[in-house]
Design a protein around this motif. Sequence first.
Motif, PDB file in Angstrom:
ATOM      1  N   TRP A  20       0.811  -1.215   0.000  1.00 42.76           N
ATOM      2  CA  TRP A  20       0.000   0.000   0.000  1.00 42.76           C
ATOM      3  C   TRP A  20       0.841   1.260   0.000  1.00 42.76           C
ATOM      4  N   TYR A  22       3.325   2.170   2.208  1.00 42.88           N
ATOM      5  CA  TYR A  22       3.906   2.720   3.417  1.00 42.88           C
ATOM      6  C   TYR A  22       4.827   1.706   4.060  1.00 42.88           C
ATOM      7  N   ILE A  34       0.654   7.031   6.631  1.00 35.29           N
ATOM      8  CA  ILE A  34       0.373   6.881   5.207  1.00 35.29           C
ATOM      9  C   ILE A  34       0.427   8.258   4.555  1.00 35.29           C
ATOM     10  N   LYS A  35       1.357   8.406   3.641  1.00 33.11           N
ATOM     11  CA  LYS A  35       1.547   9.675   2.952  1.00 33.11           C
ATOM     12  C   LYS A  35       1.037   9.566   1.532  1.00 33.11           C
ATOM     13  N   GLU A  36       1.053  10.703   0.862  1.00 36.84           N
ATOM     14  CA  GLU A  36       0.528  10.715  -0.503  1.00 36.84           C
ATOM     15  C   GLU A  36       1.420   9.969  -1.470  1.00 36.84           C
ATOM     16  N   THR A  37       2.703   9.961  -1.176  1.00 33.11           N
ATOM     17  CA  THR A  37       3.622   9.274  -2.072  1.00 33.11           C
ATOM     18  C   THR A  37       4.498   8.314  -1.289  1.00 33.11           C
ATOM     19  N   GLU A  40       7.406  10.054   0.336  1.00 33.79           N
ATOM     20  CA  GLU A  40       7.100  10.745   1.592  1.00 33.79           C
ATOM     21  C   GLU A  40       6.985   9.748   2.739  1.00 33.79           C
ATOM     22  N   SER A  41       6.432   8.586   2.446  1.00 38.60           N
ATOM     23  CA  SER A  41       6.324   7.556   3.488  1.00 38.60           C
ATOM     24  C   SER A  41       7.704   7.120   3.960  1.00 38.60           C
TER      25      SER A  41
END
Length: 50
Positions: A20, A22, A34-37, A40-41
């Motif tokens: 998913w 993350y 949980i980040k947008e990308t 970023e995670s």
Amino acid sequence: MDTDLKPCPCCGAPAELNEWGYVICPECGLSSAIKETVEESIAAWNRRAE
Ligand SMILES: [Zn+2]
């Protein structure tokens, strides 16, 4: 893509990037927010691990 993950800050086990997008520790279940990308995670996980 940079997927260099630091070990879990909780138990020191190698972290994994799950399907998913993350980061989660397979040993203790600690996970990143949980980040947008995915990037970023990973960044969030690595900040927490420092
Ligand atoms: Zn852990």
